[in-house]
Design a protein around this motif. Structure first.
Motif: not given
Length: 271
Positions: A217, A224, A264
């Motif tokens: 991340a 990413v 995410v």
């Protein structure tokens, strides 16, 4: 502000949740299916590192930096378990998990590491039980004996390392170097640096997929990075629109149990 950290346990039914920032610093055991908190243990002062041994009976929590400022003032007012209070001066806090009971153990010191020289961030435990911790203050990674904190190996990595993850085949230990846009891949036994892979700005959380791909991340790049074979093979944009300016701040990752989905969290998009 310190983000919360969630760590699903191997039974698939429970998770550990570490909370901090400007509220109480605590570790909770959560029943995932029932959606309820089974127990919360106040830890006084923590950072964003959380790991368990293979049996999930021992839990390790990063202690951040020295006990100063508002933490010291607040803790003098609030009651804490005596074992927890004694552990607050240690780099790594420890908790046992027999059944559904979180019980504090004495914290771990790292021999030779002065309080002013430490800020413990990432924590990970290998399948052989070795404990790996990241010291952001000195750009150092330690491999420790989980029982007495003795140093089995150590190495310098990039500027301001943050998170740490161990590959599924136990052939690499990955460390995100938040301050210099890179990820260090280390040999697990000696911590020798195998390679240093350039990624996006402010690499934060790390997550391995079962096939060995490493997801990174990049909080400062809306992206990413996907690492395989020691190089970036793909960059995934996580902002609402790929053309959005920097500011989504992806800072946490998880690979789904079936390996088909990557989750995410964009901190500054609140999504």
């Amino acid at each position: 502000m310190l983000p919360d950290v969630a760590l699903p346990l191997a039974d698939g039914r429970r998770a550990l949740v570490l909370t901090g920032g400007y509220h109480d610093h605590s570790l909770s055991l959560v029943d995932i299916d029932g959606g309820k908190v089974l127990q919360t243990l106040e830890l006084g002062k923590v950072w964003a590192g959380l790991g368990t041994d293979p049996s999930a009976s021992n839990v390790f929590v990063s202690g951040g930096g020295p006990l100063v400022g508002r933490f010291d003032r607040n803790l003098k007012k609030n009651p804490l378990d005596p074992v927890v209070r004694e552990s607050l001066s240690k780099p790594v806090l420890r908790v046992t998990l027999p059944g559904n009971q979180l019980t504090p153990r004495p914290g771990l010191a790292i021999p030779g590491l002065e309080p002013k020289d430490r800020f413990i961030a990432g924590v990970a435990v290998a399948r052989d039980g070795a404990l790996y911790v990241v010291n952001s203050q000195q750009d150092t990674v330690y491999k420790l004996n989980p029982e007495d904190g003795s140093v089995l190996a150590s190495t310098k990595v990039g500027y301001r390392p943050f998170a740490i993850a161990i590959s599924p085949d136990f052939q690499a230990v990955a460390v995100s170097n938040w301050g210099d846009k890179s990820v260090s891949l280390l040999e697990p036994a000696t911590l020798r640096e195998i390679s240093r892979v350039p990624v996006g700005a402010q690499p934060s959380d790390l997550a391995y997929a079962s096939d060995g791909r490493l997801f990174v991340a990049n909080a400062g790049s809306n992206s990413v990075s996907v690492i395989d074979g020691g190089k970036v093979i793909e960059t995934i944009k996580t902002s609402l629109d790929p053309r959005d300016p920097v500011g989504s701040s992806p800072d946490a990752l998880a690979v789904g149990p079936n390996g088909k989905f990557l989750f995410v969290a964009n901190a500054d998009n609140n999504d």
